[in-house]
Design a protein around this motif. Sequence first.
Motif, PDB file in Angstrom:
ATOM      1  N   VAL A  54       0.968  -1.174   0.021  1.00  0.00           N
ATOM      2  CA  VAL A  54       0.055  -0.197   0.155  1.00  0.00           C
ATOM      3  C   VAL A  54       0.858   1.244  -0.065  1.00  0.00           C
ATOM      4  CG1 VAL A  54      -1.511   1.263   1.295  1.00  0.00           C
ATOM      5  CG2 VAL A  54      -1.802  -1.061   1.154  1.00  0.00           C
ATOM      6  N   PHE A  55       1.860   1.384   0.997  1.00  0.00           N
ATOM      7  CA  PHE A  55       2.796   2.378   0.783  1.00  0.00           C
ATOM      8  C   PHE A  55       3.556   2.896  -0.376  1.00  0.00           C
ATOM      9  CE2 PHE A  55       6.847   4.638   2.037  1.00  0.00           C
ATOM     10  CZ  PHE A  55       6.206   5.307   2.979  1.00  0.00           C
ATOM     11  N   ASP A  56       3.697   1.542  -1.119  1.00  0.00           N
ATOM     12  CA  ASP A  56       4.310   1.791  -2.638  1.00  0.00           C
ATOM     13  C   ASP A  56       3.502   2.261  -3.527  1.00  0.00           C
ATOM     14  OD1 ASP A  56       6.612   1.077  -4.373  1.00  0.00           O
ATOM     15  OD2 ASP A  56       4.726  -0.001  -5.431  1.00  0.00           O
ATOM     16  N   GLU A  57       2.092   2.015  -3.473  1.00  0.00           N
ATOM     17  CA  GLU A  57       1.164   2.627  -4.372  1.00  0.00           C
ATOM     18  C   GLU A  57       0.896   3.901  -4.167  1.00  0.00           C
ATOM     19  OE1 GLU A  57      -2.441   0.326  -4.197  1.00  0.00           O
ATOM     20  OE2 GLU A  57      -1.784  -1.415  -4.832  1.00  0.00           O
ATOM     21  N   LEU A  58       0.775   4.477  -2.779  1.00  0.00           N
ATOM     22  CA  LEU A  58       0.822   5.519  -2.344  1.00  0.00           C
ATOM     23  C   LEU A  58       1.790   6.558  -2.683  1.00  0.00           C
ATOM     24  CD1 LEU A  58      -1.635   7.279  -0.648  1.00  0.00           C
ATOM     25  CD2 LEU A  58      -0.359   6.805   1.422  1.00  0.00           C
ATOM     26  N   SER A  59       2.921   6.196  -2.465  1.00  0.00           N
ATOM     27  CA  SER A  59       4.171   6.732  -2.941  1.00  0.00           C
ATOM     28  C   SER A  59       4.284   7.167  -4.325  1.00  0.00           C
ATOM     29  CB  SER A  59       5.447   5.959  -2.534  1.00  0.00           C
ATOM     30  OG  SER A  59       5.532   5.911  -1.162  1.00  0.00           O
ATOM     31  N   ASN A  60       3.893   6.359  -5.095  1.00  0.00           N
ATOM     32  CA  ASN A  60       3.828   6.767  -6.780  1.00  0.00           C
ATOM     33  C   ASN A  60       2.297   7.218  -7.157  1.00  0.00           C
ATOM     34  OD1 ASN A  60       6.179   5.281  -8.011  1.00  0.00           O
ATOM     35  ND2 ASN A  60       5.348   3.637  -6.637  1.00  0.00           N
ATOM     36  N   SER A  61       1.431   7.743  -6.167  1.00  0.00           N
ATOM     37  CA  SER A  61       0.372   8.610  -6.456  1.00  0.00           C
ATOM     38  C   SER A  61       0.535   9.991  -5.936  1.00  0.00           C
ATOM     39  CB  SER A  61      -0.791   7.999  -5.840  1.00  0.00           C
ATOM     40  OG  SER A  61      -1.846   8.842  -5.857  1.00  0.00           O
ATOM     41  N   PRO A  62      -0.013  10.959  -6.981  1.00  0.00           N
ATOM     42  CA  PRO A  62       0.040  12.422  -6.676  1.00  0.00           C
ATOM     43  C   PRO A  62      -0.918  12.652  -5.333  1.00  0.00           C
ATOM     44  CG  PRO A  62      -0.857  12.277  -8.696  1.00  0.00           C
ATOM     45  CD  PRO A  62      -0.644  10.766  -8.373  1.00  0.00           C
ATOM     46  N   HIS A  64      -3.524  12.376  -2.059  1.00  0.00           N
ATOM     47  CA  HIS A  64      -3.423  11.678  -0.523  1.00  0.00           C
ATOM     48  C   HIS A  64      -2.053  11.660   0.020  1.00  0.00           C
ATOM     49  CE1 HIS A  64      -7.344  10.410  -2.192  1.00  0.00           C
ATOM     50  NE2 HIS A  64      -7.929  10.974  -1.189  1.00  0.00           N
ATOM     51  N   ILE A  65      -0.986  12.292  -0.513  1.00  0.00           N
ATOM     52  CA  ILE A  65       0.126  12.492   0.361  1.00  0.00           C
ATOM     53  C   ILE A  65       0.863  13.692   0.737  1.00  0.00           C
ATOM     54  CG2 ILE A  65       0.921  10.224  -1.088  1.00  0.00           C
ATOM     55  CD1 ILE A  65       2.427  12.333  -2.758  1.00  0.00           C
ATOM     56  N   ASN A  66      -0.482  14.675   0.916  1.00  0.00           N
ATOM     57  CA  ASN A  66       0.049  15.986   1.536  1.00  0.00           C
ATOM     58  C   ASN A  66      -0.772  16.226   2.793  1.00  0.00           C
ATOM     59  OD1 ASN A  66       2.249  16.955  -0.322  1.00  0.00           O
ATOM     60  ND2 ASN A  66       0.856  16.604  -1.761  1.00  0.00           N
ATOM     61  N   PHE A  67      -1.040  15.570   3.611  1.00  0.00           N
ATOM     62  CA  PHE A  67      -1.738  15.851   4.980  1.00  0.00           C
ATOM     63  C   PHE A  67      -0.682  16.657   5.714  1.00  0.00           C
ATOM     64  CE2 PHE A  67      -4.386  12.472   3.026  1.00  0.00           C
ATOM     65  CZ  PHE A  67      -5.854  12.989   2.893  1.00  0.00           C
ATOM     66  N   SER A  68      -1.471  17.230   6.531  1.00  0.00           N
ATOM     67  CA  SER A  68      -0.424  18.206   7.637  1.00  0.00           C
ATOM     68  C   SER A  68       0.017  17.042   8.491  1.00  0.00           C
ATOM     69  CB  SER A  68      -1.450  19.234   8.406  1.00  0.00           C
ATOM     70  OG  SER A  68      -2.244  18.388   9.055  1.00  0.00           O
ATOM     71  N   GLY A  69       1.157  17.387   9.056  1.00  0.00           N
ATOM     72  CA  GLY A  69       1.948  16.601   9.975  1.00  0.00           C
ATOM     73  C   GLY A  69       3.126  15.718   9.264  1.00  0.00           C
ATOM     74  N   ASN A  73       4.476  15.780  -0.476  1.00  0.00           N
ATOM     75  CA  ASN A  73       4.762  15.292  -1.776  1.00  0.00           C
ATOM     76  C   ASN A  73       5.356  14.010  -1.322  1.00  0.00           C
ATOM     77  OD1 ASN A  73       3.725  17.376  -3.364  1.00  0.00           O
ATOM     78  ND2 ASN A  73       5.440  18.426  -3.037  1.00  0.00           N
ATOM     79  N   GLN A  74       5.288  13.277  -0.335  1.00  0.00           N
ATOM     80  CA  GLN A  74       6.077  12.115   0.158  1.00  0.00           C
ATOM     81  C   GLN A  74       4.973  11.331   0.965  1.00  0.00           C
ATOM     82  OE1 GLN A  74       9.914  12.072   1.586  1.00  0.00           O
ATOM     83  NE2 GLN A  74       9.687  10.557   2.870  1.00  0.00           N
ATOM     84  N   ALA A  75       4.866   9.785   0.561  1.00  0.00           N
ATOM     85  CA  ALA A  75       3.873   9.110   1.674  1.00  0.00           C
ATOM     86  C   ALA A  75       4.446   8.918   2.815  1.00  0.00           C
ATOM     87  CB  ALA A  75       3.539   7.885   0.814  1.00  0.00           C
ATOM     88  N   ASP A  76       3.835   9.133   3.788  1.00  0.00           N
ATOM     89  CA  ASP A  76       4.404   8.580   5.258  1.00  0.00           C
ATOM     90  C   ASP A  76       3.121   8.300   6.460  1.00  0.00           C
ATOM     91  OD1 ASP A  76       3.182  11.180   5.890  1.00  0.00           O
ATOM     92  OD2 ASP A  76       5.235  12.287   5.528  1.00  0.00           O
ATOM     93  N   GLU A  77       3.353   8.026   7.431  1.00  0.00           N
ATOM     94  CA  GLU A  77       2.466   7.768   8.374  1.00  0.00           C
ATOM     95  C   GLU A  77       1.339   8.931   8.499  1.00  0.00           C
ATOM     96  OE1 GLU A  77       5.704   7.303   9.129  1.00  0.00           O
ATOM     97  OE2 GLU A  77       5.498   4.930   8.692  1.00  0.00           O
ATOM     98  N   ALA A  78       1.630  10.033   8.495  1.00  0.00           N
ATOM     99  CA  ALA A  78       0.625  11.197   8.466  1.00  0.00           C
ATOM    100  C   ALA A  78      -0.566  10.819   7.447  1.00  0.00           C
ATOM    101  CB  ALA A  78       1.272  12.663   8.466  1.00  0.00           C
ATOM    102  N   ASP A  79      -0.111  10.464   6.286  1.00  0.00           N
ATOM    103  CA  ASP A  79      -1.197  10.204   5.350  1.00  0.00           C
ATOM    104  C   ASP A  79      -1.920   9.159   5.540  1.00  0.00           C
ATOM    105  OD1 ASP A  79       0.071  12.195   3.740  1.00  0.00           O
ATOM    106  OD2 ASP A  79       1.735  10.917   3.072  1.00  0.00           O
ATOM    107  N   CYS A  80      -1.316   8.023   6.055  1.00  0.00           N
ATOM    108  CA  CYS A  80      -2.259   6.830   6.565  1.00  0.00           C
ATOM    109  C   CYS A  80      -3.016   7.083   7.652  1.00  0.00           C
ATOM    110  CB  CYS A  80      -1.370   5.745   7.071  1.00  0.00           C
ATOM    111  SG  CYS A  80      -0.046   5.113   5.965  1.00  0.00           S
TER     112      CYS A  80
END
Length: 248
Positions: A54-62, A64-69, A73-80
């Motif tokens: 899931v992390f790989d898919e999110l990392s390659n998508s523009p 849902h990867i810019n949530f605060s915290g 432009n990078q997938a991380d736990e804040a986006d999850c």
Amino acid sequence: MSVSGRVLLGIVILLAVGVLVLPSTVSLFAGQHDWYNIDNPENDIPCQKCHADVFDELSNSPYHINFSGGTANQADEADCGACHQAAAVVGGGLTLANGSGAFGSPGKEAHAAASISCMWCHGYPGNFTAPTAGGFGISGDPADTGAYAAHRPWVLSAMADNPANNTDLLTGPNEACIGCHTHVAVRINWTHAVSLEFNATNTGTGWTTENYNANGTAVRIVWGNAEGTGGLLYNGTTTKSWGTGTWP
């Protein structure tokens, strides 16, 4: 006791000790007593440790990867956490476990992460400035009637979450949401009408038509792969495909 006897006895004793001690030793996993810190309000547990796909898919998508915290432009736990925690609390009204404070607080409808509905953010008005999924008559917007929405029956069926007809695979209308908006592969068993039937009458001054009906049925199995190409199987005999993709 001879020397060889003492050696043999020593080996037997070592084996016996090994049987008793080794199982308890190998059952201890490295790192199992090194706990993650969950005292902070944000998500501190590395979701990608178990959900690398899931992390790989999110990392390659523009999206849902810019949530605060988190990192822009990078997938991380804040986006999850934004979807599976914050949206569940704000949009779904759920109570999740919280590690803050002396003893924290337990979860109710979910523990640390929830299976969410896309509409918890994309309703009206959208939570976290998410765009409203209007046009189906389900967003809550007074002007949203969905009267001409071609996909409204699909969305409403998915929302029903009825185990009797297997529409409860995902939460809310998510089956329809991801079927259109993501690269997930789909396979649809369509039952189409074969022909349009109606009466045409010559009145002497022109023609009138009436009694429109759909006549007969035909089954078409349509698949669409993750690359966005697809093909069909018509009544089990005729095949046609588009693009160069393969299933799934």
